[in-house]
Design an enzyme around this catalytic site. Structure first.
Site, PDB file in Angstrom:
ATOM      1  N   LYS A 196      19.028  -8.305  -0.531  1.00 61.64           N
ATOM      2  CA  LYS A 196      17.728  -8.408  -1.202  1.00 61.64           C
ATOM      3  C   LYS A 196      18.014  -9.931  -2.066  1.00 61.64           C
ATOM      4  CE  LYS A 196      15.364  -6.155  -5.104  1.00 61.64           C
ATOM      5  NZ  LYS A 196      15.056  -5.123  -5.906  1.00 61.64           N
ATOM      6  N   ARG A 206       6.324  -6.579 -10.138  1.00 60.88           N
ATOM      7  CA  ARG A 206       6.798  -6.501 -11.625  1.00 60.88           C
ATOM      8  C   ARG A 206       5.712  -6.521 -12.546  1.00 60.88           C
ATOM      9  NH1 ARG A 206      11.788 -11.075 -11.375  1.00 60.88           N
ATOM     10  NH2 ARG A 206      12.801 -10.066  -9.384  1.00 60.88           N
ATOM     11  N   LYS A 249      14.815  -7.991   2.305  1.00 60.56           N
ATOM     12  CA  LYS A 249      13.861  -7.882   1.484  1.00 60.56           C
ATOM     13  C   LYS A 249      14.083  -9.309   0.749  1.00 60.56           C
ATOM     14  CE  LYS A 249      12.241  -5.863  -2.697  1.00 60.56           C
ATOM     15  NZ  LYS A 249      12.349  -5.146  -3.802  1.00 60.56           N
ATOM     16  N   SER A 275       5.288  -7.360  -2.367  1.00 56.19           N
ATOM     17  CA  SER A 275       4.159  -7.563  -3.022  1.00 56.19           C
ATOM     18  C   SER A 275       3.384  -9.045  -3.046  1.00 56.19           C
ATOM     19  CB  SER A 275       4.601  -7.144  -4.485  1.00 56.19           C
ATOM     20  OG  SER A 275       5.452  -7.922  -5.086  1.00 56.19           O
ATOM     21  N   TYR A 314       2.690  -2.620   1.890  1.00 60.17           N
ATOM     22  CA  TYR A 314       1.563  -2.222   1.327  1.00 60.17           C
ATOM     23  C   TYR A 314       0.301  -2.288   2.223  1.00 60.17           C
ATOM     24  CZ  TYR A 314       4.644  -3.132  -2.512  1.00 60.17           C
ATOM     25  OH  TYR A 314       5.708  -3.001  -3.339  1.00 60.17           O
TER      26      TYR A 314
HETATM   27  C1  PBG Z   1      13.407  -3.000  -8.193  1.00 55.37           C
HETATM   28  C2  PBG Z   1      12.586  -3.345  -7.003  1.00 55.37           C
HETATM   29  C3  PBG Z   1      11.703  -4.430  -7.092  1.00 55.37           C
HETATM   30  C4  PBG Z   1      10.898  -4.146  -5.941  1.00 55.37           C
HETATM   31  C5  PBG Z   1      11.469  -3.241  -5.252  1.00 55.37           C
HETATM   32  N1  PBG Z   1      12.326  -2.642  -6.050  1.00 55.37           N
HETATM   33  C6  PBG Z   1      11.635  -5.655  -7.938  1.00 55.37           C
HETATM   34  C7  PBG Z   1      12.802  -6.417  -8.259  1.00 55.37           C
HETATM   35  O1  PBG Z   1      14.047  -6.228  -7.570  1.00 55.37           O
HETATM   36  O2  PBG Z   1      12.725  -7.145  -9.257  1.00 55.37           O
HETATM   37  C8  PBG Z   1      10.072  -5.505  -5.317  1.00 55.37           C
HETATM   38  C9  PBG Z   1       8.881  -4.837  -4.511  1.00 55.37           C
HETATM   39  C10 PBG Z   1       8.020  -5.763  -4.131  1.00 55.37           C
HETATM   40  O3  PBG Z   1       7.664  -6.823  -4.734  1.00 55.37           O
HETATM   41  O4  PBG Z   1       6.916  -5.323  -3.451  1.00 55.37           O
HETATM   42  N2  PBG Z   1      14.645  -3.393  -8.315  1.00 55.37           N
END
Ligand code: PBG
Length: 326
Positions: A196, A206, A249, A275, A314
């Site tokens: 990630k 967010r 991710k 997202s 999505y």
């Molecule tokens: C929480 C989390 C995040 C996403 C999924 N779980 C945001 C982050 O780590 O700041 C992002 C998913 C997306 O952008 O679609 N840790």
């Protein structure tokens, strides 16, 4: 000319016969945002077509998805500001929104697989995935593990099928696996957010959860976008710690990572089409700059071609309609 690659492209029958990659709803997971209340569908401005849903609406949406062949959803609760604390205790509240959403959806639609995140950011007044030491500003690794395990157990008790640790703390997969096993949740899957990245593509997410870090960024735990060896290292660790599925991710800017991880593991690999990737396609499509439907299918196919077995997206519902022609 003896060799003419175009022969294999001359009509749809031969094209579909030699097609190397397939896309099916079996491989798609739909992320859904959940909000407190009843009959609530609160649109997310930066994600046209996506909304925060109250649990009753979530159940309706899940039924539609299931009827379209989407058999797994990932839930993301919007936590009220007043419930956010430095210790993120709301993350394991058995009366909390996350617990109720999982429990009520499971009761209404038991055949739907439910995935839930493990990370503190939606519940933390600091907006970080781990606990913050307010003297040094450090995100504390080992102390966070205890909270993550409580959160995972809470979700398992609510009836979750897949736990998704998205926090990037060291050792969390093994820590959570042990906690689950010790409490009898031997069959609860772990889909680890293995690689990630500290990405700007999470912006709309967010916004949807109002979960951005209050101070600083996530670079001391999420990965540097410049690295790929490190993704394989994280993959090896997660495998040893008992992960069932490895995830990369974001998705599109990291197709090389999906490819390399897939080559280096026997575990299934998932891609999270995040997202910001969704927002970009929607923005361009709304301006008439790209064809929405074609770009969706091309994007999802590219994940599969890169080696992703599973795609969190999505676009799941729209893709299902396109795949089934309904
Ligand atoms: C929480 C989390 C995040 C996403 C999924 N779980 C945001 C982050 O780590 O700041 C992002 C998913 C997306 O952008 O679609 N840790």
């Amino acid at each position: 000319m003896l060799v003419r690659p175009r022969r294999n492209r001359q009509n749809e029958t031969i094209r579909s016969m030699v097609r190397e990659t397939t896309l099916s709803t079996d491989q798609l997971i739909a992320p859904l945002f959940v909000v407190e209340g009843k009959n609530k569908i609160i649109p997310i401005d930066s994600m046209p077509g996506q909304a925060r849903l109250s649990v009753d609406e979530l159940i309706q949406e899940a039924k539609v998805l299931y009827s379209l062949g989407i058999k797994t959803v990932a839930l993301f609760p919007v936590i009220e500001e007043k419930l956010k604390t430095p210790d993120a205790r709301e993350a394991y509240n058995k009366d909390g929104l996350n617990f109720r959403a999982i429990q009520e959806l499971k009761a209404a639609l038991p055949e739907m697989m439910i995935m839930a995140d493990v990370a503190l950011d939606p519940y933390s007044s600091d907006g970080h995935d781990g606990l913050v030491d307010h003297k040094t500003g450090e995100i504390q690794n080992d102390a966070t593990l205890e909270v993550l395990a409580k959160q995972a157990l809470c979700e398992a008790m609510a009836g979750v099928d897949i736990i998704g640790p998205s926090d990037m703390m060291d050792g969390r997969v093994g820590f959570i696996r042990r906690a689950l096993d010790e409490s009898g949740f031997k069959n609860t899957l772990i889909m680890s957010y293995t690689a990630k990245y500290a990405s700007a593509f999470y912006g709309p997410f967010r916004e949807a959860l109002d979960s951005a870090p209050k101070k600083g960024d996530k670079k001391t735990y999420q990965m540097d976008p410049a690295n790929s060896q490190e993704a394989l290292r994280e993959g090896a660790l997660d495998e040893d710690e008992g992960a069932d599925i490895l995830m990369v991710k974001p998705g599109l800017p990291y197709l090389d990572i999906i490819y390399r991880l897939k080559q280096s593991t026997y575990l299934p690999v998932a891609a999270y089409n995040v997202s910001g990737e969704y927002a970009m396609v929607k923005a361009a499509a709304r301006n008439g700059w790209v064809d929405n439907d074609k770009v969706i299918l091309e994007t999802l196919t590219s994940f599969r071609r890169a080696g992703a077995d599973i795609i969190l997206t999505y676009f799941a519902k729209e893709a299902a309609r396109l795949i089934h022609g309904v």
